[in-house]
Design a protein around this motif. Structure first.
Motif, PDB file in Angstrom:
ATOM      1  N   GLU A 166      24.582  60.157  22.566  1.00  0.00           N
ATOM      2  CA  GLU A 166      23.211  59.770  22.270  1.00  0.00           C
ATOM      3  C   GLU A 166      23.126  59.233  20.845  1.00  0.00           C
ATOM      4  O   GLU A 166      23.967  59.556  19.996  1.00  0.00           O
ATOM      5  CB  GLU A 166      22.288  60.996  22.398  1.00  0.00           C
ATOM      6  CG  GLU A 166      22.076  61.458  23.811  1.00  0.00           C
ATOM      7  CD  GLU A 166      21.177  60.523  24.610  1.00  0.00           C
ATOM      8  OE1 GLU A 166      20.311  59.858  24.009  1.00  0.00           O
ATOM      9  OE2 GLU A 166      21.370  60.454  25.837  1.00  0.00           O
ATOM     10  N   SER A 167      22.114  58.494  20.615  1.00  0.00           N
ATOM     11  CA  SER A 167      21.899  57.943  19.284  1.00  0.00           C
ATOM     12  C   SER A 167      21.608  59.073  18.286  1.00  0.00           C
ATOM     13  O   SER A 167      20.926  60.037  18.621  1.00  0.00           O
ATOM     14  CB  SER A 167      20.738  56.967  19.371  1.00  0.00           C
ATOM     15  OG  SER A 167      20.182  56.773  18.105  1.00  0.00           O
ATOM     16  N   GLU A 168      22.161  58.901  17.062  1.00  0.00           N
ATOM     17  CA  GLU A 168      21.964  59.913  16.014  1.00  0.00           C
ATOM     18  C   GLU A 168      20.489  60.167  15.737  1.00  0.00           C
ATOM     19  O   GLU A 168      20.078  61.282  15.465  1.00  0.00           O
ATOM     20  CB  GLU A 168      22.614  59.439  14.708  1.00  0.00           C
ATOM     21  CG  GLU A 168      24.125  59.410  14.732  1.00  0.00           C
ATOM     22  CD  GLU A 168      24.724  60.550  13.946  1.00  0.00           C
ATOM     23  OE1 GLU A 168      24.317  60.770  12.793  1.00  0.00           O
ATOM     24  OE2 GLU A 168      25.591  61.259  14.499  1.00  0.00           O
ATOM     25  N   ASN A 170      18.162  60.375  17.586  1.00  0.00           N
ATOM     26  CA  ASN A 170      17.530  61.283  18.558  1.00  0.00           C
ATOM     27  C   ASN A 170      17.723  62.753  18.213  1.00  0.00           C
ATOM     28  O   ASN A 170      17.111  63.620  18.831  1.00  0.00           O
ATOM     29  CB  ASN A 170      18.089  61.048  19.957  1.00  0.00           C
ATOM     30  CG  ASN A 170      17.414  59.861  20.622  1.00  0.00           C
ATOM     31  OD1 ASN A 170      16.389  59.380  20.128  1.00  0.00           O
ATOM     32  ND2 ASN A 170      17.995  59.381  21.700  1.00  0.00           N
TER      33      ASN A 170
END
Lengths: 580, 703
Positions: A166-168, A170
């Motif tokens: 997941e994107s950081e 997030n």
């Protein structure tokens, strides 16, 4: 200060151990819980024998437990995969610490197997691994069970792996989500650390520093190492104390589970059904035998009173003799028939009982209700050996032993005749003595002895005959003798007196016969039904007793469990600080 | 699956979509007619059951209680059926709204990437893409893509509640193809349990695996675009793929399910990217093209089949539901009936014994007391002959014998015995009712599942206590009345004749006593019959029996209605089979089908007169199975016995029966005791069809 609290807690735990052992042994007397006790002993041994700090990794399969250990130890030999790869517990050494890799949840058996469970209980510290994706309700449930229900929270750390899925940006959202899941604990208490072990392992394959360093940075493994250090220093001693409590708690819980699984309904029901049958049959059989006996007595009465009715002032002594012979013959036959009838009734009863039990145990409803239920259980769980006799196969055998009563009617004759007890002290002897007295003659004891000898002879020769035959034989002779010695008396008076005395005499005889039969009947009832009914009733009582004892054990265990919980709380609250 | 599919000409694809639409229109009107017919049929079943119940309660005088139970049961069946018809009507009208479009529904757990995929396919702005674990799709979204209608559902997973399942059920009705979206992280068994539910509607399923990987981080994006050809592959996710296959095999009996790996995030990012090269790169990395062409291929080859399945098979699914409502009730009644029947036999058996032993006991007791009296006669005659007060003295003798009380006790004892035995039956039954293991606990009907047994209990209970006693016969009068006259006659007789006369008198006295004894015995037996036995007898042979008979008849009635529904099911299966064949091979199938036994979404056993080779070779069979979504088993007339039998027994778990093949014509099937009622019925039905079809073979079922 910390040391004093620590020592106090140590004492408390020793006390709880003692309590557990006492309680477990007590319960073990009633119900076999040796498995739980052994489990406890083994866990304790593993725990005590360990001379290094142990950290166990647990969590969802493929969450990255093996990757994390591999990243920490930089040991790339460790098998890592997306499917279930760790099928057994493996321990690695890292900086004088043991790292244990357990098969994750979500594998075939959802409960941890014995080995995993042992490590979870005895490890000083636990690292629960989830992924950013995978911390769903299902995993949350498992986490909560281990952390809160099984009281491991005080020695637990939470690692959220695979963060690069997941994107950081997030991450704050994930942290929020995780905080909600781990309530009543929090991110700080669990040293929640986001990692990506895969990135770290990837980094090792790159030579380009921008990738290598970038990936290591992204993996966050160095932060994890740091957190583990803090975790150990802050919670290392707590973990030891908690493990000791975990070992007790684990066993307590397994004992409670065992107690909860006990079900006596079927045992009780089977016993009640048998009791009902036995009681009903006993009542019926008792009635039958009573009828038979009363009938016999009534017939004897009729016969004898007819004989007496024939007597009048004009009766010749010879006629009296032959009439009495005739009456005695008839009465003897009646007695003999009566005895055979009793034997027959007994035989019929035994057959009837056998077939009734067979019917019941071969019945479909029985199968439906009890079919799955193994009666053998009662024996092993409760040590109620007697109930085992419910076994349908064994039943006929059990009842057959009552067959001995088929000869018992004959036995009564012998007992009645006094062969067992010796002649002069016997019931018969006394009867004859008494008979002599009632007839008003100076009755010499030896004559009585002679007469009884004859009776015994006859009794032995004709064991089929009833109890009264010889006694009645003895009537006529003294009657004649009496008359011969009293010729001066008026005949009318003599007849009158004779009739009166004979009447009394036959009543006495009948009483004796009835007593003999009653004795026989009581023996039969006792052996055929009463002992069985008593068995059943004491088994039922035993079950009730066991149930109430189990109830007591249950609440004692719950109390102990509460005390353990209080101790957990205390450890958590105390927050023992050991300086770095 | 790794081979990249050939590109499909858009015109061919568009034509197929048109054909699909046409098939849907035809099916729609045909099914509406069928629904009307079914409605009519169900109404008739209703009427049948109603009439049956009316008739049953007029014919038998069974108690009100049974009437209440059966009527309540009937009402519950009626309600189930009505609800079912209502939802069927609704689903048909919903389906008609979707008539035009081939519809693809996306299922998958929360955060699987459904929103990201939608944002990509609809070129959205990304606002619905969730951050963290929050649920991003709470409602059903619909959009068009690639000429298809796409439905996006809320995420389903193990603990997300009944609501989601209901939504899913609703959506599945209008679906032609299911895309089940999973990620490359922690594939849960529970996801596939849900998939199993979807599969039972027999919808084609495609699994799309969204490989999650952060590309927001520039370094990670760079690395990803360098290596995506290796990353977005099934090989690279072998562990996850193995797990998916393992679960699909376990839950949807499909070990070779199609799986397409995608990277939804790069697909979405490609729609935002300005740089054309990067845009193209991202699009390729997403592998959405594979998905697009997979769907085009599918629709060209199987589109019409899918659409006909959506209409016909959903309808058949409803029919199976109706069938289940009936057979669940039948099975439930059967279980209870068996227990009640057993208890009934026990009660009856006891009663037979009770009747005999009670009468015998009455006779014996009376005999006993009369014998006692008899033994007193000689003395009485001897002492009281000719006395004036002899009557009074004899009366005294009789009174001392306590005969009245003793005789009263006989009936009291008998009554007590009956009462305690019946109470025991009642107690045992309560235990059995409490501990009985009903098989269908999940059904609505389970609320009253112990209904019959409960009623039967009442029947047993009411027997007890019914027999109140009024056994007062005029025994004393009968026994004493004649004594006086005899005694008086001999006053003043001369001495010679005295002895003889006394003898005679005693004999006569005894004879009369004997006669009185038989009168008393008869009298008491009559009292027993009227006061005790009659009501017990009546309960057992009338009330209890009526319960059983009426329930049995009701069950039979349900079974005959079940057969009606089965016939309809069979007709539609026949139609579906032939239509799918027609669309798959573009030729009509003229085949006489004897019977089809089927488990939707699983297998279809087709008993037919032609040999299989004449219309289906192996290659064709694979296509056919693919289009139908089920395994096809053909049982034809030329098949060998053993092969035919093993085909007929396909899918029946071997743990529940054992097979003994006697020769090449005969076999026995022994059902195990533990076997489920439902299983027993199903295998019996199957063998019945088998025996009817293969007249030369003979298979017997033994329990």
């Amino acid at each position: 200060m910390a040391n004093i609290v620590y020592l106090k807690l140590k004492e408390d735990i020793a006390e709880l151990n003692k309590k557990y052992i006492e309680l477990a042994n007590e319960i073990n007397e009633d119900i076999d819980i040796s498995e739980s006790i052994e489990q406890y002993e083994e866990n304790l041994k593993v725990y005590q024998d360990k001379n290094k700090l142990e950290i166990s990794f647990l969590g969802q399969y493929s969450a990255g437990k093996s990757s994390l250990i591999s990243a920490l130890t930089e040991n790339q030999e460790i098998a890592i995969g997306q499917n279930i790869t760790t099928s057994e517990v493996k321990t690695y050494e890292w900086k004088n610490i043991l790292l244990t890799d357990t098969p994750g949840i979500g594998t075939e058996n959802q409960e941890h197997d014995e080995m995993s469970l042992r490590h979870i209980n005895t490890s000083d510290l636990l690292i629960y691994v989830v992924t950013v994706q995978g911390f769903d309700d299902y995993i949350a449930k498992d986490f909560k069970r281990i952390a809160f229900d099984e009281d491991k929270i005080g020695k637990m750390m939470l690692v959220v792996n695979k963060k690069s899925m997941e994107s950081e940006e997030n991450q704050p959202y994930w942290e929020k989500h995780i905080s909600e899941v781990i309530v009543p604990s929090n991110l700080d208490e669990l040293y929640v650390t986001f990692t990506d072990a895969e990135n770290y392992l990837d980094a090792l394959t790159f030579d380009e520093p921008e990738f290598k360093e970038g990936l290591i940075e992204l993996s966050n493994i160095n932060k994890l190492k740091k957190n583990i250090n803090i975790f150990i220093s802050k919670k290392g001693i707590d973990g030891k104390l908690i493990s000791e409590l975990n070992i007790i708690e684990d066993s307590v819980r397994s004992i409670i589970k065992k107690l909860d699984e006990l079900n006596f309904d079927y045992d009780q029901e089977l016993l009640k059904r048998r009791e009902f049958i036995m009681k009903a049959r006993k009542k019926k059989f008792n009635e039958l035998v009573n009828n038979e006996m009363e009938d016999l007595i009534a017939k004897i009465d009729t016969e004898f009173s007819e004989f007496l009715g024939k007597l009048n002032e004009e009766s010749e002594i010879e006629t009296i003799n032959s009439d009495s012979d005739e009456a005695i013959k008839i009465i003897n036959n009646l007695i003999s028939d009566g005895n055979s009838q009793l034997k027959y009734l007994l035989q019929e009863e035994i057959n009837g009982m056998l077939s009734e039990f067979k019917d019941i145990f071969n019945n479909e409803t029985y199968e439906e209700t009890f079919g799955f239920y193994e009666i053998e259980n009662i024996g092993t769980i409760d040590k109620l050996d007697d109930i085992k006799k419910i076994d349908t196969e064994k039943l006929p055998e059990h009842l057959k032993t009552f067959g001995k009563y088929l000869g018992a009617a004959g036995e009564t004759v012998k007992r009645f005749a006094g062969t067992d007890k010796g002649v002069s002290g016997s019931q018969v002897h006394k009867g004859i003595l008494k008979a002599g007295h009632t007839l008003g003659k100076k009755f010499r004891p030896y004559e009585a002895v002679n007469i009884t000898k004859n009776i015994n002879k006859t009794a032995n020769a004709a064991s089929k005959a009833g109890p009264a035959i010889q006694v009645i034989n003895s009537v006529a002779t003294p009657a004649i003798a009496l008359y011969e010695e009293n010729t001066k008396k008026k005949k009318e008076e003599f007849i009158k007196e004779y009739k009166y005395k004979q009447e009394n005499w036959i009543n006495e005889r009948n009483k004796s016969i009835a007593e003999g039969h009653m004795e026989w009947k009581n023996d039969v009832l006792k052996d055929l039904y009463d002992s069985e009914i008593e068995n059943i009733q004491s088994s039922l009582e035993l079950i009730e007793m066991r149930k109430s004892r189990i109830k007591i054990s249950h609440s004692s265990l719950n109390n102990l469990h509460n005390e353990l919980n209080m101790c957990f709380e205390k450890i958590r609250d105390t927050n023992l600080l050991i300086e770095d | 699956m790794e081979k990249r599919l050939q590109r499909v000409k858009y015109d061919d694809y568009k034509n197929s979509l048109d054909l699909c639409r046409r098939v849907a229109t035809q099916e729609s009107s045909s099914i509406s007619k069928e629904v009307k017919d079914l409605n009519f049929k169900l109404n008739r079943i209703e009427n049948n059951l109603n009439q049956f119940l009316e008739k049953e309660f007029i014919r038998s005088d069974a108690s009100k209680e049974l009437e209440v139970v059966l009527k309540r049961l009937h009402a519950s069946i009626e309600e189930d059926l009505k609800n079912h018809m209502n939802s069927l009507h609704k689903s048909i009208s919903v389906k008609d709204e979707y008539l035009k479009d081939y519809t693809v529904t996306l299922f998958g757990r929360t955060k699987a990437g459904k929103s990201t995929l939608r944002e990509m396919l609809t070129s959205g702005d990304g606002t619905t893409i969730g951050k963290g674990a929050q649920r991003t799709t709470r409602e059903i979204h619909e959009y068009k893509w690639n000429g298809l209608k796409i439905i996006d559902t809320p995420g389903i997973s193990a603990f997300e509640g009944q609501e989601d399942i209901e939504v899913a059920e609703k959506v599945i009705e209008r679906t032609d193809l299911i895309i089940f979206l999973v990620t490359n992280d922690s594939i849960q068994e529970s996801e596939f349990e849900k998939l199993q539910m979807l599969k039972s509607h027999n919808k084609p399923i495609l699994i799309v695996m969204n490989i999650k990987r952060d590309i927001e981080n520039p370094m990670l994006e760079q690395l990803f675009l360098k290596k995506y050809r290796d990353i977005i592959t099934l090989e690279n996710n072998k562990g996850n793929v193995d797990r998916i296959r393992e679960y699909s095999k376990k839950y949807i009996s499909d070990s070779n399910i199609d799986i397409i790996p995608i990277h939804a995030l790069s697909g979405y990012k490609s729609t935002l990217e300005e740089n054309q090269e990067l845009k193209k790169n991202l699009y390729n990395a997403s592998n959405i093209d594979s998905l697009k062409h997979y769907l085009r291929h599918k629709i060209i080859s199987d589109g019409r089949q899918h659409r006909i399945r959506s209409y016909r098979d959903d309808f058949i699914y409803s029919l199976y539901d109706i069938k289940n409502i009936l057979s669940t009730n039948i099975s439930d009644i059967e279980t209870q009936l068996n227990i009640a029947l057993n208890k009934y036999h026990e009660v009856k058996k006891w009663h037979n014994k009770f009747e005999i032993s009670s009468k015998k006991s009455i006779e014996n007791e009376i005999e006993k007391y009369f014998n006692q009296l008899k033994s007193k006669i000689p003395k009485f005659v001897d002492e009281n002959i000719g006395k004036e007060n002899s009557e009074e003295i004899w009366r005294q003798v009789v009174r001392e014998s306590d005969i009245e009380k003793n005789l009263n006790d006989i009936l009291l004892n008998i009554n007590n015995e009956a009462e305690s035995q019946i109470n025991e039956f009642y107690r045992q039954m309560l235990f059995e009712v409490k501990h009985i293991n009903m098989e269908y606990d999940f059904n609505e009907f389970s609320k009253m599942r112990k209904g019959f047994l409960g009623r039967f209990l009442v029947a047993i209970e009411t027997i007890a206590g019914l027999a109140s006693l009024i056994p007062h016969t005029k025994v004393i009068g009968m026994v004493t009345g004649f004594a006086t006259s005899i005694a008086r006659r001999f006053v003043g007789s001369d001495r010679e004749r005295y002895s003889y006369a006394k003898r005679k008198m005693m004999d006569k006295f005894k004879k009369q006593l004997d006669e009185t004894k038989s009168t008393v015995q008869k009298d008491f037996t009559k009292t027993f019959n009227e006061k005790i036995n009659k009501s017990i007898h009546h309960h057992i042979n009338s009330d209890m029996k009526n319960y059983l008979v009426a329930t049995e008849n009701f069950k039979e009635e349900l079974i005959s209605n079940l057969r009606e529904i089965e016939k309809i099911v069979e007709r539609h299966n026949d139609y579906l089979f032939k239509k799918i064949y027609e669309y798959t091979f573009n030729e009509k199938l003229n085949l006489l089908i004897f019977n089809i036994s089927r488990k939707q979404g699983d297998y279809m056993k087709v008993y037919c007169t032609l040999t299989i080779d004449s219309f289906l070779d192996n290659e064709k069979l694979n296509f056919f199975e693919d289009s139908l979504g089920e395994k096809i088993i053909i049982l034809d007339k030329k098949t060998q016995f053993k092969e035919a039998l093993s085909n007929a027994l396909y899918h029946y778990s071997e743990e529940s029966y054992s097979l003994v093949i006697k020769n090449n014509k005969e076999a026995d099937i022994q059902l195990s005791k533990e076997a489920h009622n439902e299983f027993k019925r199903s295998i019996k039905d199957e063998i019945m069809i088998f025996n009817q079809f293969y007249k030369l073979f003979k298979v017997e079922i033994k329990e």
